[in-house]
Design a protein around this motif. Sequence first.
Motif, PDB file in Angstrom:
ATOM      1  N   GLU A  78       0.799  -1.235   0.000  1.00 57.60           N
ATOM      2  CA  GLU A  78       0.000   0.000   0.000  1.00 57.60           C
ATOM      3  C   GLU A  78       0.829   1.282   0.000  1.00 57.60           C
ATOM      4  N   SER A  79       2.066   1.222   0.468  1.00 50.78           N
ATOM      5  CA  SER A  79       2.885   2.444   0.486  1.00 50.78           C
ATOM      6  C   SER A  79       3.898   2.424  -0.659  1.00 50.78           C
ATOM      7  N   SER A  80       4.174   3.592  -1.195  1.00 50.14           N
ATOM      8  CA  SER A  80       5.142   3.699  -2.293  1.00 50.14           C
ATOM      9  C   SER A  80       6.535   3.279  -1.834  1.00 50.14           C
ATOM     10  N   LYS A  81       6.845   3.514  -0.560  1.00 51.25           N
ATOM     11  CA  LYS A  81       8.147   3.111  -0.019  1.00 51.25           C
ATOM     12  C   LYS A  81       8.299   1.589  -0.037  1.00 51.25           C
ATOM     13  N   GLU A  82       7.243   0.885   0.362  1.00 58.00           N
ATOM     14  CA  GLU A  82       7.276  -0.584   0.348  1.00 58.00           C
ATOM     15  C   GLU A  82       7.397  -1.107  -1.081  1.00 58.00           C
ATOM     16  N   ARG A  83       6.674  -0.481  -1.995  1.00 54.66           N
ATOM     17  CA  ARG A  83       6.734  -0.937  -3.394  1.00 54.66           C
ATOM     18  C   ARG A  83       8.120  -0.689  -3.990  1.00 54.66           C
ATOM     19  N   ALA A  84       8.752   0.399  -3.581  1.00 54.88           N
ATOM     20  CA  ALA A  84      10.107   0.694  -4.061  1.00 54.88           C
ATOM     21  C   ALA A  84      11.088  -0.381  -3.591  1.00 54.88           C
ATOM     22  N   LEU A  85      10.882  -0.904  -2.387  1.00 55.22           N
ATOM     23  CA  LEU A  85      11.738  -1.980  -1.874  1.00 55.22           C
ATOM     24  C   LEU A  85      11.562  -3.254  -2.705  1.00 55.22           C
ATOM     25  N   GLU A  86      10.345  -3.489  -3.172  1.00 49.64           N
ATOM     26  CA  GLU A  86      10.095  -4.674  -4.007  1.00 49.64           C
ATOM     27  C   GLU A  86      10.753  -4.524  -5.377  1.00 49.64           C
ATOM     28  N   VAL A  87      10.727  -3.323  -5.927  1.00 49.08           N
ATOM     29  CA  VAL A  87      11.433  -3.063  -7.188  1.00 49.08           C
ATOM     30  C   VAL A  87      12.935  -3.298  -6.994  1.00 49.08           C
ATOM     31  N   ALA A  88      13.453  -2.817  -5.874  1.00 53.02           N
ATOM     32  CA  ALA A  88      14.877  -3.014  -5.579  1.00 53.02           C
ATOM     33  C   ALA A  88      15.214  -4.494  -5.464  1.00 53.02           C
ATOM     34  N   LYS A  89      14.288  -5.280  -4.923  1.00 49.00           N
ATOM     35  CA  LYS A  89      14.496  -6.728  -4.806  1.00 49.00           C
ATOM     36  C   LYS A  89      14.600  -7.369  -6.196  1.00 49.00           C
ATOM     37  N   VAL A  90      13.727  -6.957  -7.105  1.00 47.90           N
ATOM     38  CA  VAL A  90      13.772  -7.486  -8.468  1.00 47.90           C
ATOM     39  C   VAL A  90      15.056  -7.035  -9.171  1.00 47.90           C
ATOM     40  N   GLU A  91      15.440  -5.784  -8.966  1.00 53.23           N
ATOM     41  CA  GLU A  91      16.675  -5.282  -9.584  1.00 53.23           C
ATOM     42  C   GLU A  91      17.893  -6.050  -9.086  1.00 53.23           C
ATOM     43  N   GLU A  92      17.907  -6.371  -7.792  1.00 56.01           N
ATOM     44  CA  GLU A  92      18.992  -7.209  -7.275  1.00 56.01           C
ATOM     45  C   GLU A  92      18.974  -8.576  -7.952  1.00 56.01           C
ATOM     46  N   GLY A  93      17.768  -9.113  -8.154  1.00 55.71           N
ATOM     47  CA  GLY A  93      17.631 -10.396  -8.838  1.00 55.71           C
ATOM     48  C   GLY A  93      18.179 -10.350 -10.254  1.00 55.71           C
ATOM     49  N   ILE A  94      17.963  -9.248 -10.934  1.00 62.77           N
ATOM     50  CA  ILE A  94      18.496  -9.082 -12.298  1.00 62.77           C
ATOM     51  C   ILE A  94      20.027  -9.117 -12.273  1.00 62.77           C
ATOM     52  N   ARG A  95      20.618  -8.422 -11.320  1.00 62.09           N
ATOM     53  CA  ARG A  95      22.085  -8.383 -11.220  1.00 62.09           C
ATOM     54  C   ARG A  95      22.654  -9.760 -10.886  1.00 62.09           C
ATOM     55  N   ILE A  96      21.972 -10.480  -9.991  1.00 62.96           N
ATOM     56  CA  ILE A  96      22.438 -11.823  -9.634  1.00 62.96           C
ATOM     57  C   ILE A  96      22.282 -12.769 -10.817  1.00 62.96           C
ATOM     58  N   ALA A  97      21.165 -12.666 -11.525  1.00 67.99           N
ATOM     59  CA  ALA A  97      20.950 -13.503 -12.713  1.00 67.99           C
ATOM     60  C   ALA A  97      22.070 -13.298 -13.719  1.00 67.99           C
ATOM     61  N   LYS A  98      22.463 -12.048 -13.900  1.00 74.39           N
ATOM     62  CA  LYS A  98      23.549 -11.724 -14.827  1.00 74.39           C
ATOM     63  C   LYS A  98      24.834 -12.435 -14.393  1.00 74.39           C
ATOM     64  N   GLN A  99      25.125 -12.421 -13.097  1.00 78.94           N
ATOM     65  CA  GLN A  99      26.313 -13.096 -12.585  1.00 78.94           C
ATOM     66  C   GLN A  99      26.226 -14.603 -12.795  1.00 78.94           C
ATOM     67  N   LEU A 100      25.026 -15.150 -12.627  1.00 75.36           N
ATOM     68  CA  LEU A 100      24.835 -16.598 -12.737  1.00 75.36           C
ATOM     69  C   LEU A 100      24.762 -17.077 -14.183  1.00 75.36           C
ATOM     70  N   GLY A 101      24.664 -16.151 -15.111  1.00 79.56           N
ATOM     71  CA  GLY A 101      24.667 -16.520 -16.521  1.00 79.56           C
ATOM     72  C   GLY A 101      23.314 -16.928 -17.076  1.00 79.56           C
TER      73      GLY A 101
END
Length: 279
Positions: A78-101
């Motif tokens: 419900e809060s934009s701050k919480e949703r921003a944390l979820e976006v950051a979680k996905v962005e971290e996942g993208i970076r890790i995926a890149k490392q994992l190939g």
Amino acid sequence: MKISISMYSLNTTVKKEGWTVVDFIEYAKGLSLDGVELLDIYWKSKAKDQEIIQVIEAIRNNNLQVSAYDVTNNFVKESSKERALEVAKVEEGIRIAKQLGTSIVRVFCGDLHENVTYDEGQEWIVEGLKKSAILAEQEQIYLAVENHGLLAGKSRQVDEIIRKVGSPYVKSTFDAGNSLLVHEKPQDAFDLLKNEIVHVHFKDFREKKQSEPTSGFRSTLGVELIGTVPGDGQVDLPYIVEGLKEINYDGWLSIEYEGIKDDKSSNEKAVQRLRSLLG
């Protein structure tokens, strides 16, 4: 098509025996698979750098690939701050995926809860995916939305979300079993989403028998379903596999067993079953 197994398929063993990601990779190698699907929930520490290095080495040493990296995000906050944390979680996942190939990050959307309407929930999901897609496009990593939950369980919901996001890097993880939880025929779900699929979960369910004491997964209409070895349940898996062949799908088929029987032997049967279907 290449065969993978999700670490979640061994969730009971992972918890019981305290497996690390490397332990899972070494187990998977014994099944002569092409790859493994990894999840963010299995890292042992918040500081993942050293673990990731060990996993990359294990992948290389065992001649495997990472089929997908799964992020357990939830954009319905419900809060934009919480949703921003979820976006950051996905962005971290993208970076890790890149490392994992791998070029696939499996993402969730989120689910309905008290005081949130369907339209609000979908708006937040689309917003979160649009923001996450900026980095995904830069890194050429697909965000593969799994059909899961009340906001994205049905194929038409997934299709609508993908279209509203409008990114060539936001596509579908098609989970054949999950369709049964929302009372949609897996064949119909596949037919609607087949042109958006970049990742497949090879999964199956059956209805629980009254005599069974165990608990399963409750569908949207309250029907209790039990995970099975793919092919022993209600999903027409040959239809899905043949449909993938018809569209020249050359990506990953990832086994995801969620049953109550021994997960090691069940996954071994699932691998054999999938190989037989592929021919």
